[in-house]
Design a protein around this motif. Structure first.
Motif, short mmCIF file in Angstrom:
data_model
loop_
_atom_site.label_atom_id
_atom_site.label_comp_id
_atom_site.label_asym_id
_atom_site.label_seq_id
_atom_site.Cartn_x
_atom_site.Cartn_y
_atom_site.Cartn_z
N GLY A 290 0.65 -1.09 0.10
CA GLY A 290 -0.09 -0.42 0.02
C GLY A 290 0.82 0.99 -0.03
O GLY A 290 0.29 2.59 -0.50
N PHE A 291 2.08 1.49 0.64
CA PHE A 291 3.16 2.28 0.99
C PHE A 291 3.29 2.44 -1.04
O PHE A 291 3.22 3.86 -0.93
CB PHE A 291 4.21 2.01 1.23
N GLY A 292 3.50 1.90 -1.35
CA GLY A 292 4.04 1.94 -3.24
C GLY A 292 2.84 2.37 -3.68
O GLY A 292 3.49 3.43 -4.71
N VAL A 293 1.56 2.09 -4.22
CA VAL A 293 0.50 2.64 -4.42
C VAL A 293 0.59 4.38 -4.08
O VAL A 293 0.52 5.06 -4.43
CB VAL A 293 -0.88 1.38 -4.46
N THR A 294 0.63 4.14 -2.51
CA THR A 294 -0.35 5.92 -1.77
C THR A 294 1.50 6.47 -2.12
O THR A 294 0.92 7.49 -3.36
CB THR A 294 0.54 5.57 -0.47
N ALA A 295 2.43 6.32 -2.50
CA ALA A 295 3.45 7.25 -3.47
C ALA A 295 3.32 7.28 -4.79
O ALA A 295 3.31 7.79 -5.37
CB ALA A 295 4.55 6.37 -3.02
N LEU A 296 2.81 6.41 -5.58
CA LEU A 296 2.52 6.42 -6.73
C LEU A 296 1.19 7.22 -7.13
O LEU A 296 1.87 8.33 -7.26
CB LEU A 296 2.04 5.11 -7.73
N VAL A 297 0.93 7.13 -6.94
CA VAL A 297 -1.01 8.11 -6.77
C VAL A 297 -0.19 9.40 -5.88
O VAL A 297 -0.66 10.35 -7.15
CB VAL A 297 -1.82 7.83 -6.00
N LEU A 298 0.17 10.08 -5.42
CA LEU A 298 0.93 11.05 -5.25
C LEU A 298 1.54 11.87 -5.32
O LEU A 298 1.35 13.49 -6.01
CB LEU A 298 1.22 10.84 -3.09
N GLY A 299 2.67 10.79 -5.84
CA GLY A 299 3.58 11.44 -7.24
C GLY A 299 2.80 12.16 -8.45
O GLY A 299 2.77 13.19 -9.74
N LEU A 300 1.51 11.18 -9.24
CA LEU A 300 1.10 11.19 -9.96
C LEU A 300 0.50 12.61 -9.84
O LEU A 300 0.45 13.24 -10.31
CB LEU A 300 0.46 9.74 -10.88
N VAL A 301 -0.42 13.07 -9.04
CA VAL A 301 -0.81 13.95 -8.57
C VAL A 301 -0.36 15.25 -8.87
O VAL A 301 -0.95 16.31 -8.96
CB VAL A 301 -2.10 12.89 -7.74
N GLY A 302 0.62 15.01 -7.85
CA GLY A 302 1.75 16.35 -7.30
C GLY A 302 1.97 16.50 -8.96
O GLY A 302 2.00 18.28 -8.77
N LEU A 303 2.60 16.04 -9.67
CA LEU A 303 3.20 16.38 -11.11
C LEU A 303 2.20 16.62 -11.88
O LEU A 303 2.44 17.82 -12.68
CB LEU A 303 4.24 15.50 -11.05
N ILE A 304 1.33 15.87 -12.22
CA ILE A 304 0.46 16.54 -13.66
C ILE A 304 -0.46 17.70 -13.34
O ILE A 304 -0.57 17.91 -14.13
CB ILE A 304 -0.51 14.79 -14.03
N VAL A 305 -0.99 17.32 -11.89
CA VAL A 305 -2.13 18.08 -11.46
C VAL A 305 -1.56 19.34 -11.16
O VAL A 305 -1.83 20.44 -11.70
CB VAL A 305 -3.12 16.86 -10.56
N PHE A 306 -1.09 19.51 -9.90
CA PHE A 306 -0.71 19.92 -9.23
C PHE A 306 0.59 21.00 -9.08
O PHE A 306 1.03 22.54 -8.85
CB PHE A 306 -0.94 20.30 -7.65
N SER A 307 1.91 20.78 -9.84
CA SER A 307 3.22 21.52 -9.56
C SER A 307 3.26 22.45 -11.31
O SER A 307 3.75 22.88 -11.11
CB SER A 307 4.34 20.20 -10.12
N TRP A 308 1.82 22.82 -11.82
CA TRP A 308 2.15 23.53 -13.19
C TRP A 308 0.89 23.87 -12.86
O TRP A 308 0.64 25.61 -14.25
CB TRP A 308 1.33 23.00 -14.20
N ILE A 309 0.66 24.33 -12.45
CA ILE A 309 -0.98 25.88 -11.85
C ILE A 309 -0.11 26.69 -10.73
O ILE A 309 0.40 26.33 -9.48
CB ILE A 309 -2.01 24.99 -10.50
N PRO A 310 0.49 28.17 -11.47
CA PRO A 310 0.62 28.91 -10.22
C PRO A 310 0.08 30.02 -9.03
O PRO A 310 -1.80 29.17 -9.49
CB PRO A 310 1.06 30.01 -11.74
N GLY A 311 0.92 29.96 -8.34
CA GLY A 311 -0.03 30.49 -7.26
C GLY A 311 -0.46 29.75 -6.39
O GLY A 311 0.26 29.82 -4.93
N ILE A 312 -0.51 28.24 -6.68
CA ILE A 312 -0.63 27.04 -5.20
C ILE A 312 0.19 25.36 -5.81
O ILE A 312 -0.02 25.10 -5.01
CB ILE A 312 -2.52 26.93 -5.42
N ASN A 313 1.04 26.21 -6.78
CA ASN A 313 2.10 24.57 -7.55
C ASN A 313 2.79 24.47 -4.81
O ASN A 313 3.40 23.23 -5.63
CB ASN A 313 2.05 24.81 -7.86
N LEU A 314 2.95 26.10 -4.91
CA LEU A 314 3.95 25.77 -3.47
C LEU A 314 2.95 24.89 -2.83
O LEU A 314 4.05 24.00 -1.76
CB LEU A 314 4.75 26.68 -3.34
#
Length: 125
Positions: free
Chosen positions: A21-45
């Motif tokens: 479960g730790f691996g799946v959680t890391a994978l999902v958090l990494g994907l969501v963070g990279l694809i969704v949130f890291s490219w949105i200016p202002g809230i990415n940090l």
């Protein structure tokens, strides 16, 4: 005298599939963070960096835990760890790129923003 045939042996229980479960959680958090949130200016940090840090933590936990589970979850844990690091790097890079663009606009006398109160905040004046 004849005896009845012996009953069939009971089937062996199927072992429960043990994932990581730790691996799946890391994978999902990494994907969501990279694809969704890291490219949105202002809230990415405030969104991508915490998600990236959590992905790194869960990825390390998955790699440590995979040793006791016969290697199960090692791939997802490593992928989540890498994606977490990429999320942190992307969020910081986007922030500094956008800050550089804003500073360049504020220092350009032909810009609409030149001399505005927003530029005073960006330039620290």
């Amino acid at each position: 005298m004849s005896y009845p045939p012996a009953p069939a042996p009971a089937p062996e229980p199927v072992p429960a599939k043990q994932g990581n479960g730790f691996g799946v959680t890391a994978l999902v958090l990494g994907l969501v963070g990279l694809i969704v949130f890291s490219w949105i200016p202002g809230i990415n940090l405030v969104t991508a960096i915490p998600l990236g840090v959590l992905a790194v933590i869960f990825g390390i936990l998955a790699l440590v835990k995979s040793g006791s589970r016969g290697g199960k979850g090692k791939g997802t844990g490593l992928t989540g760890l890498i994606l977490g690091v990429l999320t942190i790097i992307a969020a910081i890079a986007i922030y500094f790129v956008l800050l550089g663009i804003a500073k360049a606009e504020c220092e350009d006398p032909n810009s609409v923003l030149y001399g505005s109160s927003d530029c005073a905040q960006i330039l620290g004046e």
